[in-house]
Design an enzyme around this catalytic site. Structure first.
Site, PDB file in Angstrom:
ATOM      1  N   CYS A  96      39.357 -17.155  31.759  1.00 43.23           N
ATOM      2  CA  CYS A  96      38.397 -18.224  31.454  1.00 43.23           C
ATOM      3  C   CYS A  96      38.789 -19.409  32.330  1.00 43.23           C
ATOM      4  O   CYS A  96      39.836 -19.426  32.935  1.00 43.23           O
ATOM      5  CB  CYS A  96      38.516 -18.652  29.989  1.00 43.23           C
ATOM      6  SG  CYS A  96      38.242 -17.327  28.833  1.00 43.23           S
ATOM      7  N   ARG A 134      35.676 -17.757  37.191  1.00 41.40           N
ATOM      8  CA  ARG A 134      36.681 -17.167  36.295  1.00 41.40           C
ATOM      9  C   ARG A 134      36.038 -16.596  35.034  1.00 41.40           C
ATOM     10  O   ARG A 134      36.692 -15.889  34.260  1.00 41.40           O
ATOM     11  CB  ARG A 134      37.725 -18.212  35.888  1.00 41.40           C
ATOM     12  CG  ARG A 134      38.520 -18.798  37.021  1.00 41.40           C
ATOM     13  CD  ARG A 134      39.476 -19.860  36.529  1.00 41.40           C
ATOM     14  NE  ARG A 134      40.472 -19.300  35.628  1.00 41.40           N
ATOM     15  CZ  ARG A 134      41.601 -18.714  36.054  1.00 41.40           C
ATOM     16  NH1 ARG A 134      41.835 -18.633  37.349  1.00 41.40           N
ATOM     17  NH2 ARG A 134      42.470 -18.209  35.221  1.00 41.40           N
ATOM     18  N   TRP A 167      35.206 -16.127  29.518  1.00 41.04           N
ATOM     19  CA  TRP A 167      35.107 -14.710  29.837  1.00 41.04           C
ATOM     20  C   TRP A 167      35.626 -14.012  28.590  1.00 41.04           C
ATOM     21  O   TRP A 167      36.842 -13.875  28.399  1.00 41.04           O
ATOM     22  CB  TRP A 167      35.958 -14.384  31.060  1.00 41.04           C
ATOM     23  CG  TRP A 167      35.835 -12.986  31.524  1.00 41.04           C
ATOM     24  CD1 TRP A 167      36.623 -11.924  31.176  1.00 41.04           C
ATOM     25  CD2 TRP A 167      34.849 -12.457  32.407  1.00 41.04           C
ATOM     26  NE1 TRP A 167      36.196 -10.788  31.788  1.00 41.04           N
ATOM     27  CE2 TRP A 167      35.114 -11.078  32.558  1.00 41.04           C
ATOM     28  CE3 TRP A 167      33.792 -12.995  33.091  1.00 41.04           C
ATOM     29  CZ2 TRP A 167      34.339 -10.246  33.352  1.00 41.04           C
ATOM     30  CZ3 TRP A 167      33.016 -12.172  33.897  1.00 41.04           C
ATOM     31  CH2 TRP A 167      33.297 -10.819  34.018  1.00 41.04           C
ATOM     32  N   ASN A 179      42.687 -19.979  27.430  1.00 43.69           N
ATOM     33  CA  ASN A 179      42.494 -18.835  28.315  1.00 43.69           C
ATOM     34  C   ASN A 179      43.613 -17.863  27.977  1.00 43.69           C
ATOM     35  O   ASN A 179      44.773 -18.238  27.905  1.00 43.69           O
ATOM     36  CB  ASN A 179      42.585 -19.268  29.788  1.00 43.69           C
ATOM     37  CG  ASN A 179      42.473 -18.079  30.724  1.00 43.69           C
ATOM     38  OD1 ASN A 179      41.957 -17.027  30.345  1.00 43.69           O
ATOM     39  ND2 ASN A 179      42.985 -18.215  31.937  1.00 43.69           N
ATOM     40  N   GLY A 180      43.276 -16.586  27.728  1.00 46.67           N
ATOM     41  CA  GLY A 180      44.314 -15.596  27.430  1.00 46.67           C
ATOM     42  C   GLY A 180      44.035 -14.920  26.106  1.00 46.67           C
ATOM     43  O   GLY A 180      42.908 -14.893  25.620  1.00 46.67           O
ATOM     44  N   GLU A 182      39.944   7.202  46.635  1.00 46.54           N
ATOM     45  CA  GLU A 182      39.778   5.744  46.493  1.00 46.54           C
ATOM     46  C   GLU A 182      40.263   5.036  47.755  1.00 46.54           C
ATOM     47  O   GLU A 182      39.623   4.103  48.243  1.00 46.54           O
ATOM     48  CB  GLU A 182      40.532   5.255  45.272  1.00 46.54           C
ATOM     49  CG  GLU A 182      40.539   3.750  45.065  1.00 46.54           C
ATOM     50  CD  GLU A 182      39.154   3.120  44.945  1.00 46.54           C
ATOM     51  OE1 GLU A 182      38.154   3.854  44.815  1.00 46.54           O
ATOM     52  OE2 GLU A 182      39.064   1.893  45.030  1.00 46.54           O
ATOM     53  N   LYS A 204      37.879   2.573  50.048  1.00 46.30           N
ATOM     54  CA  LYS A 204      38.267   1.197  50.420  1.00 46.30           C
ATOM     55  C   LYS A 204      38.179   1.022  51.931  1.00 46.30           C
ATOM     56  O   LYS A 204      37.630   0.051  52.427  1.00 46.30           O
ATOM     57  CB  LYS A 204      39.692   0.903  49.922  1.00 46.30           C
ATOM     58  CG  LYS A 204      39.790   0.745  48.423  1.00 46.30           C
ATOM     59  CD  LYS A 204      39.319  -0.591  47.947  1.00 46.30           C
ATOM     60  CE  LYS A 204      38.152  -0.734  47.035  1.00 46.30           C
ATOM     61  NZ  LYS A 204      37.458   0.206  46.331  1.00 46.30           N
ATOM     62  N   GLU A 262      34.436   1.104  53.104  1.00 47.79           N
ATOM     63  CA  GLU A 262      33.479   0.062  52.690  1.00 47.79           C
ATOM     64  C   GLU A 262      33.837  -1.326  53.202  1.00 47.79           C
ATOM     65  O   GLU A 262      32.979  -2.188  53.252  1.00 47.79           O
ATOM     66  CB  GLU A 262      33.301   0.046  51.167  1.00 47.79           C
ATOM     67  CG  GLU A 262      34.515  -0.322  50.367  1.00 47.79           C
ATOM     68  CD  GLU A 262      34.191  -0.404  48.869  1.00 47.79           C
ATOM     69  OE1 GLU A 262      33.073  -0.764  48.487  1.00 47.79           O
ATOM     70  OE2 GLU A 262      35.086  -0.092  48.081  1.00 47.79           O
ATOM     71  N   HIS A 322      41.937  24.800  54.621  1.00 45.72           N
ATOM     72  CA  HIS A 322      40.602  25.439  54.503  1.00 45.72           C
ATOM     73  C   HIS A 322      39.576  24.723  55.375  1.00 45.72           C
ATOM     74  O   HIS A 322      38.401  24.689  55.036  1.00 45.72           O
ATOM     75  CB  HIS A 322      40.180  25.431  53.032  1.00 45.72           C
ATOM     76  CG  HIS A 322      41.134  26.153  52.150  1.00 45.72           C
ATOM     77  ND1 HIS A 322      41.230  27.532  52.102  1.00 45.72           N
ATOM     78  CD2 HIS A 322      42.117  25.691  51.328  1.00 45.72           C
ATOM     79  CE1 HIS A 322      42.191  27.878  51.279  1.00 45.72           C
ATOM     80  NE2 HIS A 322      42.743  26.787  50.781  1.00 45.72           N
ATOM     81  N   LYS A 382      27.733  -6.035  44.852  1.00 48.23           N
ATOM     82  CA  LYS A 382      28.821  -5.900  43.889  1.00 48.23           C
ATOM     83  C   LYS A 382      28.428  -4.964  42.756  1.00 48.23           C
ATOM     84  O   LYS A 382      29.209  -4.164  42.292  1.00 48.23           O
ATOM     85  CB  LYS A 382      29.211  -7.274  43.309  1.00 48.23           C
ATOM     86  CG  LYS A 382      30.382  -7.239  42.335  1.00 48.23           C
ATOM     87  CD  LYS A 382      31.638  -6.671  42.963  1.00 48.23           C
ATOM     88  CE  LYS A 382      32.727  -6.372  41.950  1.00 48.23           C
ATOM     89  NZ  LYS A 382      33.797  -5.512  42.505  1.00 48.23           N
TER      90      LYS A 382
END
Ligand code: AGP
Length: 610
Positions: free
Chosen positions: A2, A27, A74, A100-101, A483, A487, A490, A506, A605
């Site tokens: 937050c 945030r 958040w 925050n937390g 992955e 990365k 992209e 193979h 996004k």
């Protein structure tokens, strides 16, 4: 995450707070609010949704004052609505808190305070702090003493800003985990979650350390340690421009988010195991052992990076549940008429909670009678609204288009879910406690691993001209190879493929030559020797070998061209560490190639269309 801000000085505080919240909105942005202390007490205005909703409310309900606080949320505990928006207050309304937390022990504290007659009005953990301070003041403590005593009773991670309308002009800020910085002005002082909101007023900054708190008025800021001893902290002079400040000095959000992974992983497992009993629990997901025993299969539906975490989730869950687990792309699942019934559990994995293909796959499953849960990073998103259960990844907003901290926190969510299933199936509590202990030290291992950033940047300089990359991994690391390849594709636009290492013979081995860098994960798993022989086949054909291996693996140093050593951990947790060097390699290669790291070409996004 937050965004929090507090101000005391001589300016009209509302523009200061709103301007600061705008710089903190990245945030978190599911609700916001401000509190302003005026002659007659404190006024609080809050609004659900984006900051503009709060601004519109303030246009009709003008607040005047030179002392106050603001918060952009958040949500982690309590739905993102106006009632749960910060600031929060005690019964008198005079003690006002923003946070925050996560206050991990808020439930027992809340129950105790309710027994003492306190009336709670929200679902948040934060409100407990205001009532706790109030209770201490009822016992005769002054505000500062009451705050000091209350902080000692809080467990968890928090950045707190607290004021008392009865003592206008005094702000108390406390830090245990999430960041909190103080800006030292001339006749004014300001506290915020990070530097960005402060730069309009001062460049002299004090960073609070964990366990510390500060008491500020318009003249001075005093910092104290956990045991209430004064701390002499020299201010730092910040030379960032405002844009850099929002990235806390990092060149790109993606790099900042790579570096946030220790905090994000910790925030994702924190508060999900009762210390005494060692029991795993989720706020928004409960199964009874009988309900779990009914499931005959699990389908995991996701896209992109989330699909890679789903593949790791398959390994962890199949091991724990011993029932068939299928993983499918949302875009495939939604049209293949999957075999689903009331004995099927479907898990939608999605950072944004809005990916059209994943949502459609989840809707298909729901239509067919499945029990539906989601692993998601955005409270109140479409995926969470349609699910029977939710495991939130508390990664905080992920701004960089290339997903990093959302991925590693999804891996943590699957790890916790697998332990939860083991618990439902009556497995030995000591094994579950040991597994949680190994998870609890992962943030520290991430910080250790990130110290290799320079070395990885050098590898990027060495390999950035490659036309193609191959990423290899076996078992739980095969999804990590996928992955790593994604990365690289992209953000650097270099063609890259991920393959199971055992699949090389193979066909793909025909690709190997001296121009093809091969990135392989070769940590100690039951198939380590197999991976070694796969890599020797690659080396024999002059492939350039970059190996991610356990610290001290002298064997690998003998024949790899380059190694990146990562701290040891148990196999189910290795993917969390093994992916980070690949994130950094892709980042620095993209940088060398002049690519737009945070907004790569052609990408969004969240793909909210088919
Ligand atoms: C990953 O780096 C990409 N940004 C993309 O593959 C992403 O993971 C995918 O679009 C799924 O998004 P979601 O997790 O929000 O559903």
């Amino acid at each position: 995450m937050c965004g929090i801000i507090g101000y005391v000085g001589n300016r009209d505080v509302v523009p200061v707070l709103l301007g600061g919240l705008k710089k903190l909105e990245y945030r978190g942005y599911d609700s916001a609010g401000i509190a302003v202390v005026n002659g007659q007490g404190v006024d609080v205005v809050r609004a659900e949704g984006k900051l503009t909703n709060l601004e519109n409310k303030l246009a009709e309900h003008e607040l005047k004052g030179t002392f106050g606080m603001g918060h952009t949320r958040w949500a982690t505990h309590g739905k993102p609505n106006e009632n749960n928006a910060h600031p929060h207050r005690d019964c008198t309304g005079d003690i006002v808190v923003i946070h925050n937390g996560i206050i991990e022990n808020f439930l027992p504290l809340k129950q105790q305070l309710q027994k003492q007659g306190h009336k709670f009005t929200t679902e948040t953990d934060t409100e407990v702090v205001a009532h706790l301070i109030e209770e201490k003041m009822k016992g005769g403590s002054k505000f500062v003493e009451a705050v000091r005593a209350s902080l000692k009773e809080l467990d968890g991670h928090y950045a707190l800003v607290m004021i008392n309308a009865k003592e206008p002009g005094t702000i108390i800020a406390a830090k245990q985990g999430p960041p909190l910085v103080l800006g030292l002005g001339d006749g004014e002082n300001i506290v915020a979650s990070d530097v960005a909101p402060l730069l309009a007023y001062t460049r002299d900054i004090i960073y609070l350390e964990d366990g510390e708190y500060a008491i500020a008025n318009d003249k001075k800021v005093d910092v104290f340690s956990q045991d209430d001893k004064p701390v002499n902290r020299e201010p730092k002079r910040i030379l960032w421009d405002a844009v850099m400040a929002e990235k806390e000095g990092y060149r790109h959000y993606m790099l900042k988010e790579i570096h946030e992974q220790a905090r994000a992983v910790r925030d994702t497992f924190n508060g999900r195991m009762f210390e005494e009993s060692g029991e795993i629990y989720f706020n928004d997901l409960q199964f009874t052992p009988e309900e779990w025993a009914k499931f005959q299969r699990v389908h995991i539906v996701a896209c992109g990076t989330s699909w890679h975490s789903a593949l790791v989730g398959k390994f962890l869950l199949e091991e724990a549940a011993r029932i068939p687990i299928e993983v499918d792309y949302g875009s495939e699942y939604r049209y293949r008429n999957p075999i689903v019934d009331e004995n099927t559990l479907v898990i939608g994995v999605t950072q944004s909670g809005e990916t059209a293909d994943t949502i459609a796959g989840m809707q298909e499953a729901k239509k067919k009678g499945a029990r539906l849960i989601t692993i998601c990073n955005v409270i109140g998103s479409a995926a969470t609204r349609m699910s029977d259960g939710i495991i939130y990844t508390n990664a905080g907003p992920e701004i960089g288009v290339a997903s990093t901290k959302a991925f590693t926190t999804q891996l943590v969510a699957f790890y916790l879910l697998a332990l939860y299933v083991r618990q439902l199936r009556g497995e030995n509590k000591d094994d579950i406690r040991y597994a949680m202990h190994e998870l609890s030290v992962i943030p520290h291992k991430i910080e250790t691993l990130l110290k290799q950033e320079k070395h990885i940047e050098q590898l990027a300089n060495k390999y950035h001209r490659a036309q193609d990359f191959l990423f290899l991994g076996r078992g739980v690391h095969y999804p990590i190879a996928l992955e790593g390849a994604l990365k690289m594709k992209e953000i650097s636009y270099i063609h890259a493929e991920g393959y199971p290492a055992g699949e090389m013979k193979h066909g793909p081995i025909a690709l190997i030559d001296e121009n093809l860098p091969v990135v392989a994960v070769a940590t100690h798993t039951p198939v380590y020797d197999k991976v070694v022989s796969n890599l020797q086949e690659t080396k024999a054909r002059d492939g350039k070998l970059i190996v991610i291996c356990d610290e001290g693996d002298e064997e690998m140093k003998k024949f790899a061209d380059d190694v990146i050593e990562i701290p040891w951990t148990i196999e189910p947790l290795q993917p969390i560490l093994a992916v980070i060097p690949q994130q950094l390699l892709a980042y620095y290669i993209a940088l060398r190639r002049g690519c737009d790291v945070d907004q790569p070409r052609n990408l969004a996004k969240s793909v909210t269309v088919e």
